[in-house]
Design a protein around this motif. Structure first.
Motif, PDB file in Angstrom:
ATOM      1  N   ARG A   5       0.919  -1.297   0.059  1.00 35.38           N
ATOM      2  CA  ARG A   5       0.160  -0.044   0.159  1.00 35.38           C
ATOM      3  C   ARG A   5       0.807   1.349   0.122  1.00 35.38           C
ATOM      4  NH1 ARG A   5       0.065  -1.703   5.182  1.00 35.38           N
ATOM      5  NH2 ARG A   5       0.446  -0.249   6.588  1.00 35.38           N
ATOM      6  N   ASN A   6       1.905   1.083   0.388  1.00 33.11           N
ATOM      7  CA  ASN A   6       2.859   2.248   0.415  1.00 33.11           C
ATOM      8  C   ASN A   6       3.735   2.463  -0.866  1.00 33.11           C
ATOM      9  OD1 ASN A   6       2.204   3.084   3.169  1.00 33.11           O
ATOM     10  ND2 ASN A   6       3.888   1.612   3.892  1.00 33.11           N
ATOM     11  N   PHE A   7       3.701   1.578  -2.106  1.00 30.95           N
ATOM     12  CA  PHE A   7       4.155   1.543  -3.034  1.00 30.95           C
ATOM     13  C   PHE A   7       3.427   1.663  -4.083  1.00 30.95           C
ATOM     14  CE2 PHE A   7       7.131  -0.539  -0.053  1.00 30.95           C
ATOM     15  CZ  PHE A   7       8.157  -0.102  -0.434  1.00 30.95           C
ATOM     16  N   ASN A   8       3.082   2.977  -4.523  1.00 34.40           N
ATOM     17  CA  ASN A   8       2.121   3.348  -5.586  1.00 34.40           C
ATOM     18  C   ASN A   8       2.840   3.996  -6.901  1.00 34.40           C
ATOM     19  OD1 ASN A   8       2.914   5.945  -4.924  1.00 34.40           O
ATOM     20  ND2 ASN A   8       1.071   6.512  -4.062  1.00 34.40           N
ATOM     21  N   ARG A   9       3.971   4.069  -6.860  1.00 36.39           N
ATOM     22  CA  ARG A   9       4.472   4.491  -8.116  1.00 36.39           C
ATOM     23  C   ARG A   9       5.040   3.511  -9.111  1.00 36.39           C
ATOM     24  NH1 ARG A   9       8.939   8.138  -7.972  1.00 36.39           N
ATOM     25  NH2 ARG A   9       9.437   7.091  -5.905  1.00 36.39           N
ATOM     26  N   MET A  10       4.819   3.435 -10.200  1.00 40.56           N
ATOM     27  CA  MET A  10       5.367   2.242 -11.204  1.00 40.56           C
ATOM     28  C   MET A  10       7.021   2.893 -11.627  1.00 40.56           C
ATOM     29  SD  MET A  10       3.230   0.511 -14.051  1.00 40.56           S
ATOM     30  CE  MET A  10       3.535   1.770 -15.252  1.00 40.56           C
ATOM     31  N   ALA A  11       7.859   1.747 -11.466  1.00 40.72           N
ATOM     32  CA  ALA A  11       8.927   2.152 -11.906  1.00 40.72           C
ATOM     33  C   ALA A  11       9.216   2.407 -13.384  1.00 40.72           C
ATOM     34  CB  ALA A  11       9.908   1.064 -11.625  1.00 40.72           C
ATOM     35  N   GLY A  12      10.055   3.469 -13.659  1.00 43.99           N
ATOM     36  CA  GLY A  12      10.233   3.871 -15.207  1.00 43.99           C
ATOM     37  C   GLY A  12      11.385   2.985 -15.821  1.00 43.99           C
ATOM     38  N   GLU A  13      11.873   3.209 -16.808  1.00 40.28           N
ATOM     39  CA  GLU A  13      13.024   2.595 -17.691  1.00 40.28           C
ATOM     40  C   GLU A  13      14.220   3.057 -16.928  1.00 40.28           C
ATOM     41  OE1 GLU A  13      14.088   2.694 -21.619  1.00 40.28           O
ATOM     42  OE2 GLU A  13      11.888   2.797 -22.145  1.00 40.28           O
ATOM     43  N   TYR A  14      14.412   4.223 -16.481  1.00 40.06           N
ATOM     44  CA  TYR A  14      15.822   4.434 -15.694  1.00 40.06           C
ATOM     45  C   TYR A  14      15.975   3.905 -14.313  1.00 40.06           C
ATOM     46  CZ  TYR A  14      19.048   7.330 -13.121  1.00 40.06           C
ATOM     47  OH  TYR A  14      20.168   7.527 -12.090  1.00 40.06           O
ATOM     48  N   GLU A  15      14.733   3.822 -13.565  1.00 37.40           N
ATOM     49  CA  GLU A  15      14.893   3.025 -12.115  1.00 37.40           C
ATOM     50  C   GLU A  15      15.063   1.683 -12.327  1.00 37.40           C
ATOM     51  OE1 GLU A  15      12.115   6.838 -11.481  1.00 37.40           O
ATOM     52  OE2 GLU A  15      12.126   5.061 -13.027  1.00 37.40           O
ATOM     53  N   LEU A  16      14.334   1.013 -13.300  1.00 38.20           N
ATOM     54  CA  LEU A  16      14.712  -0.511 -13.552  1.00 38.20           C
ATOM     55  C   LEU A  16      16.099  -0.756 -13.955  1.00 38.20           C
ATOM     56  CD1 LEU A  16      11.438  -1.204 -15.762  1.00 38.20           C
ATOM     57  CD2 LEU A  16      12.003  -1.974 -13.370  1.00 38.20           C
ATOM     58  N   ALA A  17      16.782   0.090 -14.773  1.00 38.41           N
ATOM     59  CA  ALA A  17      17.898  -0.210 -15.240  1.00 38.41           C
ATOM     60  C   ALA A  17      19.179   0.048 -14.296  1.00 38.41           C
ATOM     61  CB  ALA A  17      18.162   0.417 -16.614  1.00 38.41           C
ATOM     62  N   GLN A  18      19.024   1.095 -13.427  1.00 37.70           N
ATOM     63  CA  GLN A  18      19.911   1.670 -12.354  1.00 37.70           C
ATOM     64  C   GLN A  18      20.401   0.349 -11.765  1.00 37.70           C
ATOM     65  OE1 GLN A  18      18.426   4.570  -9.968  1.00 37.70           O
ATOM     66  NE2 GLN A  18      20.620   5.442  -9.192  1.00 37.70           N
ATOM     67  N   ARG A  19      21.928   0.380 -11.784  1.00 36.74           N
ATOM     68  CA  ARG A  19      22.490  -0.715 -11.083  1.00 36.74           C
ATOM     69  C   ARG A  19      22.875  -0.380  -9.563  1.00 36.74           C
ATOM     70  NH1 ARG A  19      23.314  -4.850 -14.122  1.00 36.74           N
ATOM     71  NH2 ARG A  19      25.090  -5.698 -13.056  1.00 36.74           N
ATOM     72  N   GLN A  20      22.674  -1.129  -8.599  1.00 42.17           N
ATOM     73  CA  GLN A  20      22.969  -0.939  -7.238  1.00 42.17           C
ATOM     74  C   GLN A  20      22.749  -2.717  -6.515  1.00 42.17           C
ATOM     75  OE1 GLN A  20      19.484   0.913  -5.798  1.00 42.17           O
ATOM     76  NE2 GLN A  20      18.543   0.771  -7.690  1.00 42.17           N
ATOM     77  N   PRO A  21      23.355  -2.654  -5.643  1.00 44.13           N
ATOM     78  CA  PRO A  21      23.293  -3.868  -4.768  1.00 44.13           C
ATOM     79  C   PRO A  21      21.892  -4.052  -3.991  1.00 44.13           C
ATOM     80  CG  PRO A  21      24.869  -2.380  -3.579  1.00 44.13           C
ATOM     81  CD  PRO A  21      24.213  -1.800  -4.999  1.00 44.13           C
ATOM     82  N   LEU A  22      21.163  -5.063  -4.431  1.00 43.89           N
ATOM     83  CA  LEU A  22      19.711  -5.043  -3.765  1.00 43.89           C
ATOM     84  C   LEU A  22      19.698  -6.567  -3.606  1.00 43.89           C
ATOM     85  CD1 LEU A  22      18.046  -3.040  -6.530  1.00 43.89           C
ATOM     86  CD2 LEU A  22      18.382  -2.349  -4.162  1.00 43.89           C
ATOM     87  N   ARG A  23      18.429  -6.780  -2.705  1.00 39.07           N
ATOM     88  CA  ARG A  23      18.210  -8.316  -2.607  1.00 39.07           C
ATOM     89  C   ARG A  23      16.590  -8.350  -2.813  1.00 39.07           C
ATOM     90  NH1 ARG A  23      19.558  -9.165   2.930  1.00 39.07           N
ATOM     91  NH2 ARG A  23      19.134  -7.161   3.172  1.00 39.07           N
ATOM     92  N   VAL A  24      16.223  -9.100  -3.537  1.00 38.22           N
ATOM     93  CA  VAL A  24      14.694  -9.285  -3.670  1.00 38.22           C
ATOM     94  C   VAL A  24      14.009 -10.629  -2.628  1.00 38.22           C
ATOM     95  CG1 VAL A  24      14.809 -10.554  -5.715  1.00 38.22           C
ATOM     96  CG2 VAL A  24      12.690  -9.428  -5.193  1.00 38.22           C
ATOM     97  N   ALA A  25      13.028 -10.429  -2.045  1.00 33.06           N
ATOM     98  CA  ALA A  25      12.486 -11.577  -1.294  1.00 33.06           C
ATOM     99  C   ALA A  25      11.706 -12.675  -2.061  1.00 33.06           C
ATOM    100  CB  ALA A  25      11.479 -10.963  -0.233  1.00 33.06           C
ATOM    101  N   LEU A  26      11.999 -13.799  -2.263  1.00 38.88           N
ATOM    102  CA  LEU A  26      11.331 -14.701  -3.024  1.00 38.88           C
ATOM    103  C   LEU A  26      10.635 -15.839  -2.178  1.00 38.88           C
ATOM    104  CD1 LEU A  26      14.154 -15.790  -5.479  1.00 38.88           C
ATOM    105  CD2 LEU A  26      12.102 -13.952  -5.783  1.00 38.88           C
ATOM    106  N   MET A  27       9.151 -15.336  -1.760  1.00 35.91           N
ATOM    107  CA  MET A  27       8.593 -16.000  -0.745  1.00 35.91           C
ATOM    108  C   MET A  27       7.065 -16.557  -1.150  1.00 35.91           C
ATOM    109  SD  MET A  27       9.698 -13.383   2.229  1.00 35.91           S
ATOM    110  CE  MET A  27       9.277 -14.252   3.538  1.00 35.91           C
TER     111      MET A  27
END
Length: 113
Positions: A5-27
């Motif tokens: 509910r706190n995430f309401n803005r769709m990511a654009g091309e720039y945000e999708l391509a920006q490289r950064q150290p992240l982790r995603v939850a696969l649950m």
């Protein structure tokens, strides 16, 4: 753990391509509509945090996980994208769409249980 509910803005091309150290939850969790225990993961599917290089990569990893394990929409409880400090910076929905925090939202640490 799911705070979409706190995430309401769709990511654009720039945000999708920006490289950064992240982790995603696969649950996953049981779907009570199917008589499954929501406190349990799907049989044979281990919940985990997986390193990714970008938000676009997180989207691809989520979709691959869902297809590979035949996860239904009612069983998907993952998709939280965490930065190096454990703060949730995005959310990947079941369809692979990446959502960014609402403008002005305060980042919250995410429980990793």
């Amino acid at each position: 753990m799911h705070t979409s509910r706190n995430f309401n803005r769709m990511a654009g091309e720039y945000e999708l391509a920006q490289r950064q150290p992240l982790r995603v939850a696969l649950m996953t969790a049981g779907n009570p509509d199917l008589g499954q225990d929501p406190a349990q993961t799907l049989l044979g599917v281990r919940n985990r945090l997986t390193p990714v290089a970008s938000l676009g990569d997180a989207s691809r990893v989520v979709r691959r996980f869902i297809v590979e394990h035949q996860v239904g929409g009612g069983n998907w409880v993952g998709g939280q994208v965490l930065d190096g400090c454990g703060q949730q910076v995005a959310c990947v929905s079941y369809n692979g769409r990446v959502w960014l925090p609402a403008r002005g939202a305060v980042p919250q640490p995410v429980s990793q249980t």
